[in-house]
Enzyme design. Structure first.
Site, PDB file in Angstrom:
ATOM      1  N   ASP A  38       0.905  -1.150   0.031  1.00  0.00           N
ATOM      2  CA  ASP A  38      -0.061   0.078  -0.062  1.00  0.00           C
ATOM      3  C   ASP A  38       1.054   1.353  -0.196  1.00  0.00           C
ATOM      4  OD1 ASP A  38      -1.947  -1.991   2.079  1.00  0.00           O
ATOM      5  OD2 ASP A  38      -2.632  -1.167   0.159  1.00  0.00           O
ATOM      6  N   ASP A 180     -10.187  -5.712  -0.391  1.00  0.00           N
ATOM      7  CA  ASP A 180      -9.034  -5.155   0.305  1.00  0.00           C
ATOM      8  C   ASP A 180      -9.883  -4.501   1.398  1.00  0.00           C
ATOM      9  OD1 ASP A 180      -6.511  -2.794  -0.542  1.00  0.00           O
ATOM     10  OD2 ASP A 180      -6.827  -4.096   1.349  1.00  0.00           O
TER      11      ASP A 180
HETATM   12  C1  DX5 Z   1      -5.966   0.292   3.421  1.00  0.00           C
HETATM   13  C2  DX5 Z   1      -5.224  -0.459   2.761  1.00  0.00           C
HETATM   14  C3  DX5 Z   1      -5.388  -2.158   2.943  1.00  0.00           C
HETATM   15  C4  DX5 Z   1      -5.044  -2.336   4.256  1.00  0.00           C
HETATM   16  C5  DX5 Z   1      -5.762  -3.868   4.811  1.00  0.00           C
HETATM   17  O1  DX5 Z   1      -5.978   1.362   2.791  1.00  0.00           O
HETATM   18  O2  DX5 Z   1      -5.614  -0.553   1.078  1.00  0.00           O
HETATM   19  O3  DX5 Z   1      -4.447  -3.060   1.945  1.00  0.00           O
HETATM   20  O4  DX5 Z   1      -3.792  -2.195   4.588  1.00  0.00           O
HETATM   21  O5  DX5 Z   1      -5.598  -4.017   6.127  1.00  0.00           O
HETATM   22  P1  DX5 Z   1      -6.585  -4.694   7.081  1.00  0.00           P
HETATM   23  O6  DX5 Z   1      -6.653  -6.263   6.661  1.00  0.00           O
HETATM   24  O7  DX5 Z   1      -5.847  -4.504   8.298  1.00  0.00           O
HETATM   25  O8  DX5 Z   1      -7.999  -4.172   6.758  1.00  0.00           O
HETATM   26 ZN    ZN Z   2      -4.440  -2.114  -0.244  1.00  0.00          ZN
END
Ligand code: DX5
Ligand code: ZN
Length: 223
Positions: A38, A180
């Protein structure tokens, strides 16, 4: 249409940055299929994460596909740097706030030898991505508003996963459908039942006592 195998992409945003190399080696050994990276610029979202240098580091540790999620403004300007750093797929946001010409950026990503991904936030109408569906390899349906890990999954986004499946069929397209945000064994099963095949997960893997068990549980709950 090609079958799309179920894949798990741990999001390293939730990894231990004090021991990043060790933590990434651990999640690779635990059965990750892709690694989700990310990239946040503090402009498109209210958070700053990391850039091409970390992508290059991760590239040096693995041959796994690097699934790079550009949560930034002007992604077109940075695509060559992430391609050079070793990204395999580069996903950009469709919202106007990302300040780029979407079709041109998708072409640029493919010209750089990467798979082209497009993503939309929960509040963004699905119609905005429809014109681009024939030009992408990966459609990322955000199941939380981007910017932070550890948020709760938004079930209303599943209507977009269903629509993405319908259009993939009717267009004869072949893009993968990724989700996601807030993905854990329970929400993975919901996303899979609606047609998603790539599961991004940060908290439910990197905050688990055993990464292999966490990845297995995401996969087995989703079949
Ligand atoms: C949020 C990101 C995600 C995040 C997911 O903006 O795009 O990829 O890191 O993390 P979890 O699984 O903890 O929601
Ligand atoms: Zn992401």
């Amino acid at each position: 249409m090609t079958a799309h195998p179920l894949l798990v992409a741990p999001s390293i945003l939730a990894a231990d940055f004090g021991h990043l190399e060790a933590d990434i080696r651990k999640v690779i050994a635990a059965g990750a299929d892709w690694l989700h990276l990310d990239i946040m610029d503090g402009q498109f979202v209210d958070n700053i994460s990391f850039g091409p240098a970390i992508v290059k580091l991760v590239r040096s540790l693995t041959t796994l596909p690097l699934d790079t999620h550009l949560i930034i403004q002007r992604p077109d300007h940075y695509v060559p740097r992430f391609a050079e750093a070793g990204a395999n797929s580069i996903t950009v946001h469709v919202e106007a706030e990302a300040k780029h010409e979407v079709a041109g950026t998708l072409r640029l990503i493919r010209e750089q030898g990467c798979r082209a991904g497009l993503t939309l936030n929960p509040a963004t109408p699905f119609e905005l991505v429809e014109p681009h569906l024939p030009e992408i390899d990966l459609l990322l349906i955000m199941t939380v508003h981007p910017g932070f890990g550890g948020q709760s999954f938004r079930p209303e986004t599943m209507a977009k996963v269903q629509r993405a499946c319908e259009l993939r069929e009717s267009l004869g397209a072949n893009y993968e459908i990724e989700v996601d945000g807030g993905i854990n064994p329970e929400t993975a099963a919901i996303a899979r039942a609606n047609g998603a095949n790539v599961l991004v997960a940060g908290t439910s893997i990197f905050h688990a006592p055993d990464y292999a068990t966490a990845i297995r549980e995401l996969k087995t709950s989703a079949v």
